[in-house]
Scaffold this active site. Structure first.
Site, PDB file in Angstrom:
ATOM      1  N   ASP A 135      69.746  54.624  19.527  1.00 43.45           N
ATOM      2  CA  ASP A 135      69.319  53.676  20.558  1.00 43.45           C
ATOM      3  C   ASP A 135      67.897  53.910  21.081  1.00 43.45           C
ATOM      4  OD1 ASP A 135      71.458  51.927  20.605  1.00 43.45           O
ATOM      5  OD2 ASP A 135      72.541  52.997  22.177  1.00 43.45           O
ATOM      6  N   ASP A 169      74.938  47.812  17.316  1.00 42.88           N
ATOM      7  CA  ASP A 169      73.945  48.075  18.371  1.00 42.88           C
ATOM      8  C   ASP A 169      72.557  48.299  17.786  1.00 42.88           C
ATOM      9  OD1 ASP A 169      76.603  49.024  18.646  1.00 42.88           O
ATOM     10  OD2 ASP A 169      76.124  50.045  20.512  1.00 42.88           O
TER      11      ASP A 169
HETATM   12  N1  GLY Z   1      74.882  51.346  22.885  1.00 39.48           N
HETATM   13  C1  GLY Z   1      74.877  49.975  23.128  1.00 39.48           C
HETATM   14  C2  GLY Z   1      76.016  49.410  23.880  1.00 39.48           C
HETATM   15  O1  GLY Z   1      76.832  50.107  24.485  1.00 39.48           O
HETATM   16  O2  GLY Z   1      76.096  48.231  23.920  1.00 39.48           O
END
Ligand code: GLY
Length: 395
Positions: free
Chosen positions: A110, A171
């Site tokens: 992320d 994600d």
């Molecule tokens: N890591 C991204 C989400 O929880 O949406």
């Protein structure tokens, strides 16, 4: 074969829809007022990802959501010109160099969520060269540590020497814009190739025939052979977690804007039609589409606002005669109005975020029907897109 998913309840989005300027302006004013009042609390700390009893616990610049807290202040600055928002964004910005150099929460898929809406945004808005260089340094670290050349995908990011780490996930589609941006800015074709490879692997492994998605996909850690879909934040391995789906609804158009790979257009239409077809009457997505049709399952309004941004983004590139363009325009307006009415107004109690009815991670028992930093960010970004349709995105 992509491009075959039919839109369920197509009649809902068949007609053009407009939100009144008065409603958008009032929603923006309310959000800015709340954000301005929040400044003292965040001048020396960062919010944790989601609220507990509707208040954000204090944390440090170590979470994947921090970039979006800074990004929310950048949006507020661009919407209002109010210097106080720029000052708090720039104050928060000071900790991002240490975060990278001390390796705080950067061994993770992320990293784009952290550095795009904070540092890339700072550079785009103010021309801050130090922020640009820091973002490029973070992208280099991200590429070198998270991208598996053998697999052709971004690893989940922790324990990747173990089986569980040899996964990729929906994600990541909102992190690859960071690689595209850095690849273009630093003239590093390998970042762009990696980002394109991520879109292809996602298409092949994570998106099902009906346009729904697995949350994660497991690969063999020795051979990188694709094995099976898995969930982490969704209901089951075979269900479709709504926020994961929404990351695709926004991630694919951004990828398309950079690389113009045509397969992304039909792929995006399929996943968006799937999502639109599963929305309840009030247009606030359930936390997992397994519960489409139920009345009492928790919602995830953040999936709704992410999808609004994604449909708006895709409409920038679609020709007028693309059948999905008018559907996306109508759906984006209706979905944004739904969250303004049901998730950003009165809920019978105070809440610290801008957007309520977010579900952060239900299987882990975290942030169920609360507020979350990314919900606030994408709500304000969606409003920004309706105030200024040619807004220069941070991603
Ligand atoms: N890591 C991204 C989400 O929880 O949406």
């Amino acid at each position: 074969m992509r491009g075959n998913v039919l839109l369920e309840h197509a009649e809902r989005f068949a007609k053009p829809y407009e939100i009144s300027k008065k409603k958008i302006d009032a929603a923006v004013e309310k959000a800015l007022d709340k954000l301005e009042r929040s400044i003292p609390k965040w001048s020396d700390s960062f919010a944790k990802s989601c609220t507990v009893n509707f208040a954000y616990p204090r944390g440090t610049n170590s979470d994947w959501v921090c970039g979006m807290q800074t990004g929310t202040y950048w949006l507020a600055y661009e919407l209002s010109g109010n210097r106080r928002f720029r000052d708090i964004a720039e104050k928060q910005l000071r900790s991002y160099r240490d975060r990278l150099d001390l390796r705080i929460g950067v061994d993770d898929h992320d990293v784009g969520f952290v550095y795009s809406p904070s540092c890339v945004a700072a550079y785009k808005i103010t021309g801050d060269e130090k922020a640009r260089q820091l973002a490029l340094d973070a992208a280099e670290y991200y590429y070198n540590t998270s991208y598996s050349k053998e697999g052709g995908f971004i690893l989940r990011g922790w324990n990747w020497e173990n089986a569980e780490g040899c996964r990729t996930m929906m994600d990541t589609l909102m992190n690859t814009p960071f690689l595209f941006w850095a690849g273009k800015a630093a003239n590093k074709q390998e970042y762009i190739d990696a980002a394109i490879s991520q879109q292809r692997i996602t298409e092949q492994c994570l998106i099902r025939e009906d346009g729904s998605s697995f949350h994660h996909y497991q690969f063999d850690p020795k051979t990188y052979k694709p094995l099976h879909g898995v969930t982490w934040q969704g209901y089951s391995d075979d269900s479709c977690w709504s926020r994961g789906q929404a990351w695709g609804v926004y991630g694919f158009p951004i990828a398309y804007s950079y690389c113009k790979e045509e397969f992304l257009v039909n792929l995006h239409r399929d996943i968006t039609y799937y999502m639109l077809g599963k929305l309840p009457e009030d247009l606030i997505p359930h936390w997992d589409f397994e519960f489409a049709g139920s009345t009492d399952a928790p919602r995830d309004s953040s999936a709704g606002v992410v999808a609004v941004c994604g449909m708006h983004e895709m409409c920038r590139y679609l020709p007028e005669d693309a059948p999905q363009k008018h559907i996306f325009e109508s759906a984006a307006a209706q979905m944004l109005e739904a969250v303004i009415d049901h998730c950003a107004g009165e809920i019978g109690r105070e809440y610290e975020g801008l957007l309520c009815h977010v579900t952060h991670a239900l299987p882990q028992g975290l942030g169920i029907d609360e507020c979350a930093v990314y919900g606030d960010y994408f709500y304000l970004e969606a409003l920004m897109r309706f105030v200024n349709p040619s807004w220069n995105r941070y991603w």
